[in-house]
Design an enzyme around this catalytic site. Structure first.
Site, PDB file in Angstrom:
ATOM      1  N   ASP A   1      32.213  24.026  64.649  1.00  0.00           N
ATOM      2  CA  ASP A   1      31.623  24.358  63.982  1.00  0.00           C
ATOM      3  C   ASP A   1      30.128  23.073  63.019  1.00  0.00           C
ATOM      4  O   ASP A   1      30.472  22.242  63.706  1.00  0.00           O
ATOM      5  CB  ASP A   1      31.463  24.272  61.849  1.00  0.00           C
ATOM      6  CG  ASP A   1      32.423  25.887  61.645  1.00  0.00           C
ATOM      7  OD1 ASP A   1      32.517  26.963  62.686  1.00  0.00           O
ATOM      8  OD2 ASP A   1      33.065  25.399  60.631  1.00  0.00           O
TER       9      ASP A   1
ATOM     10  N   GLU B   1      27.886  34.118  62.535  1.00  0.00           N
ATOM     11  CA  GLU B   1      27.499  32.627  62.590  1.00  0.00           C
ATOM     12  C   GLU B   1      26.435  32.011  63.166  1.00  0.00           C
ATOM     13  O   GLU B   1      27.958  31.840  64.465  1.00  0.00           O
ATOM     14  CB  GLU B   1      29.043  31.942  62.033  1.00  0.00           C
ATOM     15  CG  GLU B   1      29.855  32.835  60.878  1.00  0.00           C
ATOM     16  CD  GLU B   1      31.029  31.890  60.397  1.00  0.00           C
ATOM     17  OE1 GLU B   1      31.049  30.930  61.412  1.00  0.00           O
ATOM     18  OE2 GLU B   1      31.478  32.928  58.981  1.00  0.00           O
TER      19      GLU B   1
END
Length: 238
Positions: A141, A203
């Site tokens: 991430d 995402e």
């Protein structure tokens, strides 16, 4: 079970390697440590060797596009027990936000909330056939920061449970600021795609290489590839 979990895994046994803090900005302290997650002395800032090498390639590509920007790592390697913690944390946070008493929720209400939670979080499972992507050491991430160390505005926060997390949320917007948000997301996508990563469909911040999700996305675009995953659950998560 998520669709990518049907992909077979042919483990390549690459080691987990620390992400160098002289080449990337690392969230400090780690995001989930701040929330109370216990890594048992481990660090989230590890990736499989091949994945880290590709991240370095993405870094070089960013320097071509925006020479003064840097990659900021929010999270990478995540032990299964931290995955458990964050699923529970998110479930509890939703209940608090909605003034719900966890102790009197019906089974249907709990199931509905977990459905929301699992839109963002992979199921925390130590089954070697269906590992959470981050527990393989091949998912990451991340975001971008400018020359002053400020986060580039992506129009949404990492781990945000809202439609804004969808990578293309601002794609068709005619509002100038929202068009900038989309352009920033596209820069992140460009550098990561250049290095061989695939982006999570829901995402904007999540990318991976070599795990089940990566192979599944590869096969969606080109079924003839019949790609398998290269990385299963990391031995360090057991």
């Amino acid at each position: 079970m998520k669709p990518y979990q049907v992909i077979s895994i042919v483990e390549c046994n690459e080691p987990l390697i620390p992400i160098p803090d002289d080449r990337f900005i690392l969230e400090n302290p780690p995001a989930y440590v701040k929330l109370g997650a216990d890594y048992h002395g481990k660090s989230p800032y590890y990736l499989r060797l091949g994945v880290l090498n590709r991240l370095l390639t993405a870094r070089e590509k960013l320097r071509e596009i925006q020479p003064h920007w840097q990659i900021k790592i929010f999270d990478a390697y995540r032990p299964v027990w931290v995955q458990h913690f964050m699923v529970d944390y998110t479930f509890n946070s939703i209940c608090v936000d909605r003034s719900l008493d966890i102790n009197i929720l019906t089974a249907e209400e709990k199931a509905s909330i977990y459905e929301e939670v699992y839109q963002i979080w992979a199921i925390p499972c130590d089954n070697p056939l269906t590992p959470p992507p981050h527990s393989t050491g091949s998912a990451i991430d991340l975001t971008l920061v400018d020359e002053n160390g400020r986060d580039i505005d992506m129009g949404g926060e990492i781990d945000e449970l809202s439609p804004r997390s969808n990578p293309d949320y601002y794609k068709n917007s005619t509002i100038p600021q929202e068009k900038v948000f989309h352009q920033n997301r596209e820069i992140l996508l460009e550098i990561m795609t250049y290095a061989g990563f695939r982006r999570h469909q829901g995402e904007w911040w999540h990318f991976s290489y070599g795990d089940q999700m990566w192979a599944w996305l590869q096969n969606l675009d080109n079924p003839s590839l019949n790609s398998s995953a290269q990385y299963g659950i990391s031995i360090d998560t057991k």
